[in-house]
Design an enzyme around this catalytic site. Structure first.
Site, PDB file in Angstrom:
ATOM      1  N   CYS A 156       0.859  -1.185   0.000  1.00 12.61           N
ATOM      2  CA  CYS A 156       0.000   0.000   0.000  1.00 12.61           C
ATOM      3  C   CYS A 156       0.891   1.228   0.000  1.00 12.61           C
ATOM      4  CB  CYS A 156      -0.992  -0.003   1.161  1.00 12.61           C
ATOM      5  SG  CYS A 156      -0.285   0.366   2.768  1.00 12.61           S
ATOM      6  N   ALA A 157       0.295   2.395   0.077  1.00 13.28           N
ATOM      7  CA  ALA A 157       1.058   3.634  -0.041  1.00 13.28           C
ATOM      8  C   ALA A 157       2.146   3.731   1.032  1.00 13.28           C
ATOM      9  CB  ALA A 157       0.130   4.841   0.014  1.00 13.28           C
TER      10      ALA A 157
END
Length: 105
Positions: free
Chosen positions: A12-13
């Site tokens: 994810c980010a």
């Protein structure tokens, strides 16, 4: 600790939101008796973790779906984006099943 049969990597980010999902997935795997290692990494650390941990499948958080094409071009393992509803509701059992379905037997 015994070696795990398969390894699932989530990206994810920042690696934070997926860490909660990893816990839910690990709980679902344990409950089902599935011997799998699951870990999360940030998009920035993804290449290093891929090289170090050699996962069998890579799942991307919906917020980094734009990375899917690049990963698919550069990797020989299955790559997919986690369903947005399963991600948002932290449905660890469903995300685990998605990963297992993507892996060759």
């Amino acid at each position: 600790m015994a070696k795990k049969d398969k390894t699932i990597m989530l990206v994810c980010a920042a690696g934070m939101s997926t860490s909660m999902l990893v816990k839910k997935m690990a709980d679902a795997a344990e409950k089902a008796g599935i011997n799998v290692a699951i870990f999360a990494a940030s998009a920035a650390d993804a290449q290093d973790r891929l090289a170090a941990d050699h996962p069998d499948v890579l799942l991307l958080g919906p917020q980094v779906r734009y990375l899917e094409g690049d990963f698919k071009k550069s990797l020989t393992i299955p790559v997919a984006v986690i369903d947005m509803q399963d991600y948002g509701l932290m449905k660890g059992d469903r995300v685990l099943q998605t990963a297992l379905d993507l892996m060759p037997s």
